[in-house]
Scaffold this active site. Structure first.
Site, PDB file in Angstrom:
ATOM      1  N   LYS A 101     -10.153   7.798   1.926  1.00 43.85           N
ATOM      2  CA  LYS A 101     -10.672   6.399   1.932  1.00 43.85           C
ATOM      3  C   LYS A 101     -12.095   6.046   2.385  1.00 43.85           C
ATOM      4  CE  LYS A 101      -6.000   4.221   1.892  1.00 43.85           C
ATOM      5  NZ  LYS A 101      -5.378   5.506   1.997  1.00 43.85           N
ATOM      6  N   GLU A 141      -1.180   5.983  13.360  1.00 48.03           N
ATOM      7  CA  GLU A 141      -1.170   7.214  12.290  1.00 48.03           C
ATOM      8  C   GLU A 141      -1.579   8.458  13.128  1.00 48.03           C
ATOM      9  OE1 GLU A 141      -1.635   8.714   7.893  1.00 48.03           O
ATOM     10  OE2 GLU A 141      -3.126   7.218   8.364  1.00 48.03           O
ATOM     11  N   CYS A 188       0.796  -1.300   0.046  1.00 47.23           N
ATOM     12  CA  CYS A 188       0.104   0.155  -0.114  1.00 47.23           C
ATOM     13  C   CYS A 188       0.908   1.429  -0.107  1.00 47.23           C
ATOM     14  CB  CYS A 188      -0.983  -0.039   1.301  1.00 47.23           C
ATOM     15  SG  CYS A 188      -1.998  -1.533   1.391  1.00 47.23           S
ATOM     16  N   PHE A 201       1.583  -3.248   4.270  1.00 43.12           N
ATOM     17  CA  PHE A 201       2.094  -4.278   4.660  1.00 43.12           C
ATOM     18  C   PHE A 201       3.330  -4.690   4.212  1.00 43.12           C
ATOM     19  CE2 PHE A 201      -2.428  -6.694   4.224  1.00 43.12           C
ATOM     20  CZ  PHE A 201      -3.007  -5.978   5.398  1.00 43.12           C
ATOM     21  N   HIS A 240     -10.053   1.402  -0.177  1.00 49.77           N
ATOM     22  CA  HIS A 240      -8.666   1.351  -0.052  1.00 49.77           C
ATOM     23  C   HIS A 240      -8.076   0.389  -1.381  1.00 49.77           C
ATOM     24  CE1 HIS A 240      -4.407   0.994   0.850  1.00 49.77           C
ATOM     25  NE2 HIS A 240      -4.619   0.329   1.856  1.00 49.77           N
ATOM     26  N   HIS A 283      -2.984   8.459   5.662  1.00 47.72           N
ATOM     27  CA  HIS A 283      -3.277   6.893   4.945  1.00 47.72           C
ATOM     28  C   HIS A 283      -4.499   6.382   5.398  1.00 47.72           C
ATOM     29  CE1 HIS A 283      -2.098   3.411   3.171  1.00 47.72           C
ATOM     30  NE2 HIS A 283      -2.334   2.465   4.210  1.00 47.72           N
TER      31      HIS A 283
END
Length: 393
Positions: A314, A295, A149, A379, A319, A284
Site C-alpha cells: 500500500k 498487525e 477492506c 471496517f 488502499h 494489510h
C-alpha cells in the site's frame, strides 16, 4: 477424505501503479506515486463490444471485467469443465458509488425522470460478478462478498471453498473498487482515516492514515487435477483460508490484534501448516496508526520478532478498500513467480512503540518461494487471511 487442492492458473490486475501484471509488478518495485491513487490511463471501451455497453457499466465493474480478461487469457481455454461447474465470486467494499453519486446529482438537478433506468444494475455490489458470469457463460454459483477492506481476501477464500467442497472445478475470483468520488473522498477524510499529507507510510513512525485508491485484482482458481488434465500452466496454489470477526469496534481493530492473530492461525491451520512453514507475510499495512500497530503485534505474536520478511504494497498502491486483498493476492502470486518481495514504499522512520517485524524496505528482496500469508482487515471487524504457496511439483 483427501481435500481437493486449488491452484491459480490466471491473474489479472488494474491498479494505480500499472494496468496488467507486468506493469503492476514494475510499479510495486518502483517509487511511490504522489497523492491519491487514481487510475488515470484506463480505457474501458477496450473491454466491451460497444461504447454504449461500457457507459452502462459502473467503473468498479469495468475494472473487474478488464482484470478478468487478462486472467482468462492467461489461463487459456477451460473446455474440460462444463458451465455449471464454473463459478464466479467477486467482492467489493462499496460497489457502484460512482453511479450512485452521479445519479443523485441528476435527480437533484434535473428531476426523477432523468435518473437512468440502469441505476440499480450499475450500483449493486454483485454487478461485477454478474457481468463476468454473463460474459464467459459461467453458470455455477455467482456470488459476492461485501465486507469492507476484507472483501477481496474473503472472496478468494470463499471461491477456494467452492472448489475444495466439490461444488465447482473452476472459479473466477477477486474483487474490485472505484469509490474515489468527491463524496467518498470527503467521507473518509472527515472520519480522519486518510492521511492528511496524502502519504502512505505503512508501519512508519509518522503514519497518519491511508491514501485512497481504486482498482481490481482477479484470479482464476481451478481444482488441481482438472487443471493438470487440460495442460494448464499452474502459477501458485491456494493452500488455506480463514475469516473471523473482531466483534470490537466498527472501525478500530481489537487491541493487540487479537482477532487478526486468531484469523492468521486459522488460515495456517487450514493449509495444514505450522507458523514456521510460512515464508513471507503480505501485510494489510494500511498506514493507519491503530491497524499497523495491531498487525505488527499479531505477526510478532505468531511468528516471533522479526522472524520472516513482511511487506505492504500500500505504500505504492494506496488502499483500494475492497479491492486491496485481491490486488495483493495477485502480487503474492507474482512474488512466487519472480522470486522477489517488493519493498514497503514510504517507510522512513521505525516506530519504537511497534512490535518488531522484518519489514522489506529500500529494494526488492530475493525470495526463495514458500507459502505466503496474505492479510486483510476491514471496517466492521472483518478479518480475512489466505495462504498462497508455490505451484505443486
Amino acid at each position: 477424505m483427501t481435500k481437493r487442492r486449488v491452484v491459480v492458473t490466471g491473474i489479472g490486475v488494474v491498479s494505480p501503479c500499472g494496468i496488467g501484471v507486468d506493469a503492476f509488478w514494475n510499479g510495486l518495485c518502483g517509487p511511490a506515486p504522489e497523492g491519491l491513487r487514481h487510475i488515470t490511463d484506463f480505457e474501458p471501451e477496450k473491454y466491451f463490444d460497444n461504447p454504449k455497453e461500457a457507459r452502462r457499466t459502473d467503473r468498479f465493474s469495468q475494472f473487474a471485467l478488464a482484470a478478468a480478461a487478462e486472467a482468462m487469457a492467461m489461463a487459456g481455454d477451460i473446455n474440460n469443465v462444463e458451465p455449471p461447474r464454473k463459478g464466479v465470486w467477486v467482492g467489493t467494499g462499496i460497489g457502484g458509488l460512482t453511479t450512485l453519486e452521479d445519479q443523485v446529482l441528476v435527480h437533484d438537478h434535473k428531476g426523477p425522470r432523468r435518473v437512468t433506468p440502469f441505476l440499480v444494475p450499475m450500483l449493486m455490489a454483485n454487478a461485477a460478478a454478474a457481468a463476468i458470469s454473463m460474459k464467459y457463460g459461467y453458470q455455477g454459483p455467482c456470488e459476492n462478498t461485501c465486507t469492507a477492506c476484507a472483501a477481496g481476501t474473503q472472496s478468494i477464500g470463499n471461491a477456494y471453498r467452492l472448489i475444495t467442497s466439490g461444488r465447482c472445478d473452476v472459479v473466477v475470483t477477486g474483487s474490485s473498487e472505484a469509490a474515489m468520488t468527491p463524496t467518498g473522498i470527503a467521507g473518509f477524510t472527515n472520519m480522519t482515516a486518510m492521511s492528511a499529507e496524502n502519504l502512505s507510510r505503512p508501519f512508519d513512525r509518522d503514519r497518519d492514515g491511508f491514501v485512497l485508491a481504486e482498482g481490481s485484482g482477479i484470479l482464476i482458481l481451478e481444482e488441481l487435477e482438472s487443471a493438470r488434465a487440460r495442460g494448464a500452466t499452474i502459477l501458485a496454489e491456494i493452500m488455506g483460508a480463514a475469516s473471523n470477526a473482531d466483534a470490537h469496534h466498527i472501525t478500530a481493530p481489537s487491541p493487540g490484534g487479537v482477532g487478526a492473530i486468531s484469523c492468521m492461525r486459522l488460515a495456517i491451520e487450514d493449509a495444514g501448516l505450522e507458523p514456521s512453514d510460512i515464508a513471507h507475510v503480505n501485510a494489510h499495512g494500511t498506514s493507519t496508526p491503530l491497524n499497523d500497530a495491531a498487525e505488527a503485534a499479531a505477526i510478532a505474536e505468531i511468528f516471533g520478532p522479526s522472524a520472516l520478511p513482511v511487506t505492504s504494497f500500500k505504500g505504492v498502491t494506496g488502499h483500494s478498500l475492497g479491492a486491496a486483498g485481491a490486488i495483493e493476492a495477485v502480487g503474492a502470486v507474482l512474488c512466487l513467480q519472480k522470486q522477489a518481495i517488493p519493498p514497503t514504499a514510504g517507510f522512513t522512520n521505525p516506530d519504537p512503540e511497534m512490535a518488531p517485524i522484518d519489514l522489506v524496505i529500500g529494494e526488492p528482496r530475493a525470495f526463495t518461494p514458500g507459502p505466503i500469508l496474505s492479510n486483510s482487515f476491514g471496517f466492521g471487524g472483518h478479518n480475512g487471511c489466505v495462504v498462497i504457496g508455490p505451484a505443486p511439483a
